[in-house]
Design a protein around this motif. Structure first.
Motif, PDB file in Angstrom:
ATOM      1  N   PHE A  10       0.834  -1.201   0.000  1.00 20.69           N
ATOM      2  CA  PHE A  10       0.000   0.000   0.000  1.00 20.69           C
ATOM      3  C   PHE A  10       0.869   1.251   0.000  1.00 20.69           C
ATOM      4  CE2 PHE A  10      -3.558   2.665   0.746  1.00 20.69           C
ATOM      5  CZ  PHE A  10      -3.157   3.634   1.650  1.00 20.69           C
ATOM      6  N   VAL A  11       1.935   1.205   0.872  1.00 22.14           N
ATOM      7  CA  VAL A  11       2.812   2.365   0.985  1.00 22.14           C
ATOM      8  C   VAL A  11       3.520   2.640  -0.336  1.00 22.14           C
ATOM      9  CG1 VAL A  11       4.938   3.177   2.073  1.00 22.14           C
ATOM     10  CG2 VAL A  11       3.127   2.222   3.482  1.00 22.14           C
ATOM     11  N   SER A  12       3.994   1.555  -0.998  1.00 24.37           N
ATOM     12  CA  SER A  12       4.777   1.747  -2.209  1.00 24.37           C
ATOM     13  C   SER A  12       3.903   1.912  -3.446  1.00 24.37           C
ATOM     14  CB  SER A  12       5.725   0.557  -2.399  1.00 24.37           C
ATOM     15  OG  SER A  12       4.982  -0.639  -2.561  1.00 24.37           O
ATOM     16  N   ALA A  13       2.573   1.806  -3.274  1.00 21.31           N
ATOM     17  CA  ALA A  13       1.688   1.874  -4.439  1.00 21.31           C
ATOM     18  C   ALA A  13       1.622   3.272  -5.037  1.00 21.31           C
ATOM     19  CB  ALA A  13       0.283   1.418  -4.050  1.00 21.31           C
TER      20      ALA A  13
ATOM     21  N   GLU B 250       8.156  11.928   3.572  1.00 22.11           N
ATOM     22  CA  GLU B 250       7.268  12.666   4.476  1.00 22.11           C
ATOM     23  C   GLU B 250       5.802  12.325   4.264  1.00 22.11           C
ATOM     24  OE1 GLU B 250       8.423  16.600   3.502  1.00 22.11           O
ATOM     25  OE2 GLU B 250      10.379  16.451   4.517  1.00 22.11           O
ATOM     26  N   GLN B 251       5.458  11.884   3.061  1.00 23.64           N
ATOM     27  CA  GLN B 251       4.072  11.493   2.771  1.00 23.64           C
ATOM     28  C   GLN B 251       3.761  10.060   3.215  1.00 23.64           C
ATOM     29  OE1 GLN B 251       1.936  13.908   1.640  1.00 23.64           O
ATOM     30  NE2 GLN B 251       3.825  15.085   2.000  1.00 23.64           N
ATOM     31  N   GLY B 252       4.761   9.389   3.784  1.00 25.88           N
ATOM     32  CA  GLY B 252       4.554   8.022   4.249  1.00 25.88           C
ATOM     33  C   GLY B 252       5.122   6.971   3.322  1.00 25.88           C
ATOM     34  N   GLY B 253       5.645   7.408   2.185  1.00 24.84           N
ATOM     35  CA  GLY B 253       6.301   6.462   1.293  1.00 24.84           C
ATOM     36  C   GLY B 253       5.681   6.422  -0.082  1.00 24.84           C
ATOM     37  N   GLY B 254       6.384   5.782  -1.007  1.00 20.69           N
ATOM     38  CA  GLY B 254       5.922   5.668  -2.376  1.00 20.69           C
ATOM     39  C   GLY B 254       7.094   5.442  -3.312  1.00 20.69           C
ATOM     40  N   THR B 255       6.841   5.540  -4.607  1.00 18.70           N
ATOM     41  CA  THR B 255       7.836   5.237  -5.628  1.00 18.70           C
ATOM     42  C   THR B 255       8.138   6.456  -6.477  1.00 18.70           C
ATOM     43  OG1 THR B 255       7.146   2.923  -5.736  1.00 18.70           O
ATOM     44  CG2 THR B 255       8.337   3.784  -7.633  1.00 18.70           C
ATOM     45  N   LEU B 256       9.427   6.740  -6.673  1.00 19.35           N
ATOM     46  CA  LEU B 256       9.872   7.802  -7.561  1.00 19.35           C
ATOM     47  C   LEU B 256      10.282   7.146  -8.882  1.00 19.35           C
ATOM     48  CD1 LEU B 256      10.621  10.780  -8.044  1.00 19.35           C
ATOM     49  CD2 LEU B 256      12.886  10.263  -7.070  1.00 19.35           C
ATOM     50  N   ARG B 257       9.575   7.499  -9.971  1.00 21.11           N
ATOM     51  CA  ARG B 257       9.779   6.846 -11.268  1.00 21.11           C
ATOM     52  C   ARG B 257      10.583   7.733 -12.215  1.00 21.11           C
ATOM     53  NH1 ARG B 257       4.338   4.775 -13.828  1.00 21.11           N
ATOM     54  NH2 ARG B 257       5.816   3.552 -15.093  1.00 21.11           N
ATOM     55  N   PHE B 258      11.574   7.105 -12.838  1.00 23.52           N
ATOM     56  CA  PHE B 258      12.389   7.764 -13.851  1.00 23.52           C
ATOM     57  C   PHE B 258      12.124   7.093 -15.199  1.00 23.52           C
ATOM     58  CE2 PHE B 258      14.507   8.493  -9.864  1.00 23.52           C
ATOM     59  CZ  PHE B 258      15.079   9.758  -9.956  1.00 23.52           C
TER      60      PHE B 258
ATOM     61  N   GLU C 198      13.423   5.989   4.341  1.00 23.01           N
ATOM     62  CA  GLU C 198      12.527   4.879   4.662  1.00 23.01           C
ATOM     63  C   GLU C 198      11.239   4.935   3.847  1.00 23.01           C
ATOM     64  OE1 GLU C 198      10.509   3.146   8.763  1.00 23.01           O
ATOM     65  OE2 GLU C 198      12.605   3.797   8.715  1.00 23.01           O
ATOM     66  N   ASN C 199      10.832   3.764   3.361  1.00 19.33           N
ATOM     67  CA  ASN C 199       9.587   3.585   2.590  1.00 19.33           C
ATOM     68  C   ASN C 199       9.614   4.275   1.226  1.00 19.33           C
ATOM     69  OD1 ASN C 199       8.340   2.032   4.633  1.00 19.33           O
ATOM     70  ND2 ASN C 199       7.677   3.890   5.695  1.00 19.33           N
ATOM     71  N   VAL C 200      10.793   4.623   0.748  1.00 20.62           N
ATOM     72  CA  VAL C 200      10.906   5.254  -0.572  1.00 20.62           C
ATOM     73  C   VAL C 200      11.543   4.256  -1.530  1.00 20.62           C
ATOM     74  CG1 VAL C 200      11.882   7.149  -1.914  1.00 20.62           C
ATOM     75  CG2 VAL C 200      11.062   7.555   0.418  1.00 20.62           C
ATOM     76  N   HIS C 201      10.960   4.166  -2.720  1.00 22.02           N
ATOM     77  CA  HIS C 201      11.407   3.215  -3.732  1.00 22.02           C
ATOM     78  C   HIS C 201      11.734   3.967  -5.018  1.00 22.02           C
ATOM     79  CE1 HIS C 201       9.752   0.079  -1.078  1.00 22.02           C
ATOM     80  NE2 HIS C 201       8.806   0.984  -0.855  1.00 22.02           N
ATOM     81  N   ILE C 202      12.820   3.590  -5.648  1.00 19.08           N
ATOM     82  CA  ILE C 202      13.199   4.181  -6.933  1.00 19.08           C
ATOM     83  C   ILE C 202      12.927   3.160  -8.029  1.00 19.08           C
ATOM     84  CG2 ILE C 202      15.159   4.926  -8.350  1.00 19.08           C
ATOM     85  CD1 ILE C 202      16.335   6.238  -5.896  1.00 19.08           C
ATOM     86  N   LYS C 203      12.239   3.598  -9.065  1.00 19.40           N
ATOM     87  CA  LYS C 203      12.008   2.724 -10.218  1.00 19.40           C
ATOM     88  C   LYS C 203      12.633   3.363 -11.453  1.00 19.40           C
ATOM     89  CE  LYS C 203       8.704  -0.094 -12.720  1.00 19.40           C
ATOM     90  NZ  LYS C 203       7.286  -0.478 -12.928  1.00 19.40           N
ATOM     91  N   LEU C 204      13.602   2.674 -12.013  1.00 18.44           N
ATOM     92  CA  LEU C 204      14.263   3.120 -13.240  1.00 18.44           C
ATOM     93  C   LEU C 204      13.663   2.350 -14.408  1.00 18.44           C
ATOM     94  CD1 LEU C 204      17.957   3.113 -11.935  1.00 18.44           C
ATOM     95  CD2 LEU C 204      16.463   5.099 -12.197  1.00 18.44           C
TER      96      LEU C 204
ATOM     97  N   LYS D 115      20.137   3.230   7.937  1.00 14.52           N
ATOM     98  CA  LYS D 115      19.016   2.894   8.832  1.00 14.52           C
ATOM     99  C   LYS D 115      17.676   3.267   8.201  1.00 14.52           C
ATOM    100  CE  LYS D 115      21.900   3.328  12.936  1.00 14.52           C
ATOM    101  NZ  LYS D 115      22.150   4.016  14.236  1.00 14.52           N
ATOM    102  N   ALA D 116      17.565   3.018   6.915  1.00 16.81           N
ATOM    103  CA  ALA D 116      16.308   3.272   6.193  1.00 16.81           C
ATOM    104  C   ALA D 116      15.668   1.929   5.854  1.00 16.81           C
ATOM    105  CB  ALA D 116      16.582   4.070   4.922  1.00 16.81           C
ATOM    106  N   ASN D 117      14.519   1.651   6.419  1.00 22.61           N
ATOM    107  CA  ASN D 117      13.853   0.368   6.201  1.00 22.61           C
ATOM    108  C   ASN D 117      12.851   0.443   5.044  1.00 22.61           C
ATOM    109  OD1 ASN D 117      15.274  -0.541   8.425  1.00 22.61           O
ATOM    110  ND2 ASN D 117      13.596  -0.107   9.849  1.00 22.61           N
ATOM    111  N   ASN D 118      12.622  -0.723   4.434  1.00 24.33           N
ATOM    112  CA  ASN D 118      11.657  -0.827   3.340  1.00 24.33           C
ATOM    113  C   ASN D 118      12.017   0.117   2.194  1.00 24.33           C
ATOM    114  OD1 ASN D 118       9.391  -1.624   1.861  1.00 24.33           O
ATOM    115  ND2 ASN D 118       8.102  -0.039   2.797  1.00 24.33           N
TER     116      ASN D 118
END
Length: 488
Positions: free
Chosen positions: A18-21, A52-60, A74-80, A109-112
């Motif tokens: 949900f967080v990464s959606a 700060e928004q609780g997490g998600g994906t940054l798309r390039f 934490e809770n941040v995902h990068i999609k290339l 110390k950044a999880n998920n």
């Protein structure tokens, strides 16, 4: 209890997804894909906002995104996405060079967190390293320089420290200025289906797994100027534990799969299954523990080596151990085929293994402990090794008499690698300071004659040879044992 655990696991899975959606396009934050605009600040702002928004994906998407150090939260995902390239700046001052863990993509110390997709991270490491070298030669940056190589401040492509629930999937990582990727004291990490092509500069380890717990490296291709797949232990109070390396292909101008060299804490419960190493200068598989680390419960199964310098090297040393005794014990190596090259196997690569190790007669596989610290309980099962032979006693001779064996130096404080003794008295296996070493269904093949015996056991308390075959040109005596006990 099991039901509760399963429910918590399921809820965690739902929460993570949900967080990464929620996805954010890079362009939303003014991040430019033209390859010339430095995006460090805007990419970092995007990561901070998503965190700060609780997490998600940054798309390039397709393009070249120039940047210096970015810090994953934490809770941040990068999609290339395919065609997207995260390009490292060649200006050394665009990186976190005053920290000991300098990197293009850094996390502490950044999880998920995750980096995934079919895109590329390109560190532009050669240009970056030479620019750093120029600053050192100009006196602006102080560095001791090792062989005219900067010892400090070379950025890695990825450095994650003390992170939990980490995923790296499908990306390509190229041209790091230093070790390509480091996962240091991370827990629950999966690196799957990645490609590493990093022969840009010295010390380009393909992947370094440092004191991690529950780590999987799967289905990946790693081509590196230094050790391809490397487990390390930097903290005497930590160790690598529950590690799986499966279905990978590696090439290296050093070692294929290696434990060490820095081995302060140790390694436990490591499974290395169905891997292939080729065109590699040093050993296909190495365990080196010169710093007091304990290595135990290791399984290597279904390993292939093609055009390599050496099959196996297991070594206990006493370098930075500070009085602690290391150990190598409970090791199973089985279902292995290796062909050792007569010529230097990494010839033609930009950064070859050290030429000072040549010329010499071919080194055998080594299992070498210390006088009072033997390597223990090692089994080699279903092994096929092909050696070139052609050792020349008139060029450099090492006999297998007691006096000749006693003259071989211990070299306990030296850098541990398969050719450290230069000339050894065996062509297949040299075993020294060990106990309970078993060879089961082992076939050793010589392409050309060799004046040395196949096996030399020196101070080995308990060794066995069951179903051992010698093919090709044979030596006069296959087994020499000095101060050793053979089990029937």
């Amino acid at each position: 209890m099991k039901i509760r655990f399963a429910l918590l696991t399921f809820l965690s899975f739902i929460l993570v997804n949900f967080v990464s959606a929620k996805e954010y396009n890079a362009s939303l934050f003014g991040i430019k894909s033209n390859g010339t605009t430095l995006n460090t600040t805007s990419i970092q702002k995007a990561i901070d906002f998503i965190h700060e928004q609780g997490g998600g994906t940054l798309r390039f998407f397709v393009g070249r995104y120039l940047t210096g150090t970015i810090i994953l939260k934490e809770n941040v995902h990068i999609k290339l996405e395919e065609g997207a390239i995260l390009v490292g700046s060649t200006n050394i001052y665009d990186y976190n060079i005053e920290t000991p863990n300098c990197a293009l993509v850094y996390a502490n110390k950044a999880n998920n967190i995750s980096i995934r997709g079919k895109g590329v991270i390109d560190g532009q490491g050669r240009d970056l390293a030479y620019n750093l070298l120029g600053q050192i030669h100009s006196g602006i940056i102080k560095d001791p320089l090792d062989y005219d190589r900067p010892r400090n401040r070379r950025p890695k492509a990825i450095y994650f420290r003390e992170c939990e629930n980490v995923a790296i999937h499908s990306i390509t990582i190229k041209n790091a200025a230093d070790w390509v990727q480091v996962y240091d004291q991370c827990v629950n990490t999966v690196v799957d289906s990645i490609t590493v092509d990093s022969k840009a500069f010295w010390n380009n380890d393909g992947i370094d797994i440092v004191d991690c717990k529950n780590f999987k490296l799967l289905n990946s291709f790693i081509d590196a100027a230094d050790d391809a797949i490397c487990l390390k232990s930097h903290d005497a109070a930590k160790r690598c534990e529950n590690i799986e390396i499966r279905n990978c292909v590696g090439r290296s101008s050093a070692n294929g799969i290696k434990f060490g060299t820095v081995s302060a804490g140790g390694y436990k419960n490591v499974r290395i299954i169905n891997n292939k190493i080729y065109d590699t200068f040093r050993s296909v598989f190495t365990i080196a523990t010169p710093d007091g680390g304990i290595v135990e419960d290791i399984v290597v199964d279904s390993l292939q080596g093609i055009n390599v310098g050496n099959p196996f090297y297991l070594r206990i040393g006493a370098r930075w151990n500070k009085g602690r005794e290391g150990a190598i014990r409970n090791i199973l190596i089985q279902n292995v085929k290796v062909e050792v090259s007569k010529d230097k196997p990494d010839v033609g690569y930009d950064y070859e293994g050290p030429v000072e190790d040549y010329p010499r007669n071919m080194s055998p596989s080594g299992i070498v402990g210390l006088k009072n610290v033997p390597i223990a309980d090692v089994t080699f099962r279903n092994i096929e090794l092909v050696y070139p032979g052609d050792a020349n006693p008139h060029y450099a001779y090492r006999g297998a008499t007691k006096a000749a064996l006693d003259s071989i130096p211990e070299m306990e404080s030296s850098y541990p690698e398969f050719s450290q003794f230069k000339e050894l008295p065996a062509w297949g296996f040299f075993v020294r300071h060990a106990k309970n070493i078993k060879f089961e269904n082992v076939t050793l093949t010589l392409k050309e004659s060799d004046y040395r015996p196949a096996f030399v056991f020196d101070d080995v308390q308990g060794f066995s040879l069951s179903g051992v075959k010698y093919l090709g040109t044979k030596t006069k005596k296959e087994v020499v044992a000095n101060n050793s006990k053979r089990e029937k």
